[in-house]
Design a protein around this motif. Sequence first.
Motif, mmCIF file in Angstrom:
data_model
loop_
_atom_site.group_PDB
_atom_site.id
_atom_site.type_symbol
_atom_site.label_atom_id
_atom_site.label_comp_id
_atom_site.label_asym_id
_atom_site.label_seq_id
_atom_site.Cartn_x
_atom_site.Cartn_y
_atom_site.Cartn_z
ATOM 1 N N GLY A 144 0.779 -1.247 -0.006
ATOM 2 C CA GLY A 144 -0.021 -0.033 0.202
ATOM 3 C C GLY A 144 0.660 1.187 0.110
ATOM 4 O O GLY A 144 0.504 2.357 -0.905
ATOM 5 N N PRO A 145 1.828 1.430 0.873
ATOM 6 C CA PRO A 145 2.647 2.612 0.851
ATOM 7 C C PRO A 145 3.300 2.953 -0.325
ATOM 8 O O PRO A 145 3.750 4.171 -0.574
ATOM 9 C CB PRO A 145 3.629 2.577 2.323
ATOM 10 C CG PRO A 145 2.699 1.643 3.130
ATOM 11 C CD PRO A 145 2.230 0.480 2.036
ATOM 12 N N ALA A 146 3.628 2.107 -1.071
ATOM 13 C CA ALA A 146 4.427 2.034 -2.272
ATOM 14 C C ALA A 146 3.588 2.621 -3.468
ATOM 15 O O ALA A 146 4.336 2.708 -4.554
ATOM 16 C CB ALA A 146 5.256 0.962 -2.675
ATOM 17 N N ARG A 147 2.243 2.227 -3.504
ATOM 18 C CA ARG A 147 1.617 2.444 -4.500
ATOM 19 C C ARG A 147 1.698 4.021 -5.024
ATOM 20 O O ARG A 147 1.709 4.300 -6.176
ATOM 21 C CB ARG A 147 0.125 2.006 -4.366
ATOM 22 C CG ARG A 147 0.188 0.536 -4.300
ATOM 23 C CD ARG A 147 -1.232 0.017 -3.846
ATOM 24 N NE ARG A 147 -1.256 -1.620 -3.656
ATOM 25 C CZ ARG A 147 -2.229 -2.136 -3.393
ATOM 26 N NH1 ARG A 147 -3.639 -1.300 -3.436
ATOM 27 N NH2 ARG A 147 -2.104 -3.528 -2.980
ATOM 28 N N PRO A 148 1.242 4.820 -4.136
ATOM 29 C CA PRO A 148 1.274 6.440 -4.647
ATOM 30 C C PRO A 148 2.696 6.691 -5.055
ATOM 31 O O PRO A 148 2.798 7.632 -6.012
ATOM 32 C CB PRO A 148 1.208 7.110 -3.394
ATOM 33 C CG PRO A 148 0.483 6.083 -2.483
ATOM 34 C CD PRO A 148 0.875 4.758 -2.939
ATOM 35 N N LEU A 149 3.865 5.861 -4.459
ATOM 36 C CA LEU A 149 5.215 6.473 -5.187
ATOM 37 C C LEU A 149 5.287 5.884 -6.754
ATOM 38 O O LEU A 149 5.888 6.411 -7.498
ATOM 39 C CB LEU A 149 6.190 5.927 -4.103
ATOM 40 C CG LEU A 149 6.433 6.457 -2.807
ATOM 41 C CD1 LEU A 149 7.175 5.573 -1.978
ATOM 42 C CD2 LEU A 149 6.764 8.083 -2.808
ATOM 43 N N PHE A 150 4.956 4.800 -6.842
ATOM 44 C CA PHE A 150 4.753 4.183 -8.088
ATOM 45 C C PHE A 150 4.314 5.045 -9.147
ATOM 46 O O PHE A 150 4.547 5.322 -10.103
ATOM 47 C CB PHE A 150 4.031 2.664 -8.225
ATOM 48 C CG PHE A 150 4.035 2.073 -9.557
ATOM 49 C CD1 PHE A 150 5.185 1.269 -9.736
ATOM 50 C CD2 PHE A 150 2.899 2.284 -10.372
ATOM 51 C CE1 PHE A 150 4.887 0.692 -11.155
ATOM 52 C CE2 PHE A 150 3.042 1.664 -11.521
ATOM 53 C CZ PHE A 150 3.823 0.872 -12.063
ATOM 54 N N VAL A 151 2.771 5.515 -8.672
ATOM 55 C CA VAL A 151 2.040 6.541 -9.638
ATOM 56 C C VAL A 151 2.901 7.907 -9.723
ATOM 57 O O VAL A 151 3.135 8.311 -10.896
ATOM 58 C CB VAL A 151 0.898 6.693 -8.833
ATOM 59 C CG1 VAL A 151 -0.037 8.011 -9.998
ATOM 60 C CG2 VAL A 151 0.001 5.628 -8.978
ATOM 61 N N ALA A 152 3.800 8.238 -8.801
ATOM 62 C CA ALA A 152 4.424 9.393 -8.790
ATOM 63 C C ALA A 152 5.821 9.455 -9.917
ATOM 64 O O ALA A 152 5.837 10.013 -10.569
ATOM 65 C CB ALA A 152 4.860 9.794 -7.651
ATOM 66 N N GLY A 153 6.436 7.844 -9.673
ATOM 67 C CA GLY A 153 7.445 7.804 -10.628
ATOM 68 C C GLY A 153 6.996 7.745 -12.069
ATOM 69 O O GLY A 153 7.730 8.172 -13.033
ATOM 70 N N ALA A 154 5.914 7.006 -12.302
ATOM 71 C CA ALA A 154 5.238 6.921 -13.619
ATOM 72 C C ALA A 154 4.989 8.350 -14.216
ATOM 73 O O ALA A 154 5.039 8.707 -15.373
ATOM 74 C CB ALA A 154 3.895 6.190 -13.590
ATOM 75 N N ALA A 155 4.415 9.190 -13.336
ATOM 76 C CA ALA A 155 3.947 10.478 -13.740
ATOM 77 C C ALA A 155 5.221 11.447 -14.140
ATOM 78 O O ALA A 155 5.230 12.108 -14.980
ATOM 79 C CB ALA A 155 3.135 11.204 -12.798
ATOM 80 N N THR A 156 6.056 11.083 -13.223
ATOM 81 C CA THR A 156 7.417 11.867 -13.533
ATOM 82 C C THR A 156 8.065 11.312 -14.724
ATOM 83 O O THR A 156 8.405 12.396 -15.545
ATOM 84 C CB THR A 156 8.560 11.622 -12.427
ATOM 85 O OG1 THR A 156 7.895 12.079 -11.119
ATOM 86 C CG2 THR A 156 9.960 12.556 -12.544
ATOM 87 N N ALA A 157 8.232 10.199 -14.980
ATOM 88 C CA ALA A 157 8.515 9.714 -16.334
ATOM 89 C C ALA A 157 7.959 10.306 -17.717
ATOM 90 O O ALA A 157 8.522 10.795 -18.681
ATOM 91 C CB ALA A 157 8.710 8.391 -16.398
ATOM 92 N N SER A 158 6.596 10.243 -17.566
ATOM 93 C CA SER A 158 5.758 10.689 -18.510
ATOM 94 C C SER A 158 5.766 12.298 -18.750
ATOM 95 O O SER A 158 5.853 12.806 -19.819
ATOM 96 C CB SER A 158 4.115 10.532 -18.165
ATOM 97 O OG SER A 158 3.473 10.934 -19.193
ATOM 98 N N ALA A 159 5.976 13.173 -17.730
ATOM 99 C CA ALA A 159 5.986 14.356 -17.692
ATOM 100 C C ALA A 159 7.498 14.739 -18.106
ATOM 101 O O ALA A 159 7.659 15.943 -19.202
ATOM 102 C CB ALA A 159 5.867 15.173 -16.494
ATOM 103 N N LEU A 160 8.440 14.194 -18.028
ATOM 104 C CA LEU A 160 9.909 14.442 -18.393
ATOM 105 C C LEU A 160 9.890 14.249 -19.919
ATOM 106 O O LEU A 160 10.528 14.914 -20.639
ATOM 107 C CB LEU A 160 10.903 13.560 -17.695
ATOM 108 C CG LEU A 160 11.125 14.006 -16.391
ATOM 109 C CD1 LEU A 160 12.243 13.229 -15.789
ATOM 110 C CD2 LEU A 160 11.725 15.544 -16.216
ATOM 111 N N TRP A 161 9.240 13.072 -20.378
ATOM 112 C CA TRP A 161 9.417 12.655 -21.991
ATOM 113 C C TRP A 161 8.517 13.712 -22.672
ATOM 114 O O TRP A 161 9.009 13.847 -23.671
ATOM 115 C CB TRP A 161 8.700 11.332 -22.125
ATOM 116 C CG TRP A 161 8.514 10.887 -23.304
ATOM 117 C CD1 TRP A 161 7.243 10.787 -23.946
ATOM 118 C CD2 TRP A 161 9.361 10.467 -24.567
ATOM 119 N NE1 TRP A 161 7.348 10.391 -25.369
ATOM 120 C CE2 TRP A 161 8.655 10.117 -25.665
ATOM 121 C CE3 TRP A 161 10.732 10.546 -24.251
ATOM 122 C CZ2 TRP A 161 9.399 9.970 -26.804
ATOM 123 C CZ3 TRP A 161 11.445 9.841 -25.323
ATOM 124 C CH2 TRP A 161 10.857 9.823 -26.654
#
Length: 218
Positions: A144-161
Amino acid sequence: MLIPSGFASGFGLAAALIVAIGAQNLFVLRQGLLRRHVAPVVMFCALSDMLLVSAGVLGMGAVVRTIPALVWVMSLGGAVFLAWYGLGALRRAMAPAAMVADERDRPDSLRGTLGRVAAFTYLNPHVYLDTVLLMGAVGGGLPGPARPLFVAGAATASALWFTGLGFGARLLRPVFARPAAWRVLDGIVAVVMLALAGMLAVRGLGGAAPYLAALYRF
């Protein structure tokens, strides 16, 4: 280790999936070359990815799997849109002359541009396979605690790309000052869009076949 691993997993998986040449990326690149509504397009794509990944992590992938008709409806709708856009690109590529970037088309309105990028994003079933189903399954399987971080990581990659693709495209403007370069780009766009349209049409018609057969029997 939980915090960096969740973020890194989301970032790495999103980065691996997003860099493939596709309809959405080619549209963002073209808008960047034309320098038209780049910031809104980049923001829309990045926020859409974050929304779809979040939906997948929250379990929406299971809902999508229970509605098979939704996939073929989106496939047929996406095929029609991509075919229309691809034929427009083919027409531009076959034009006897092409203008430089600043003069190629009449500027599109912001509403029209966002409508196109929304169609590229939400009428493509592959987007749901990558974000809602695949990334949702990976992220949803984390503690559970890692799921928001997973979404944040994916969102960061998308925003940078998308930021790099949209705003970095201006570095290629000297190349696209030549009409031939635009014709090559539009030719690539036409091939990709029409190929995707064909694949989506086959998938959509294949999925619709049982429903059409049932209606025929009725």
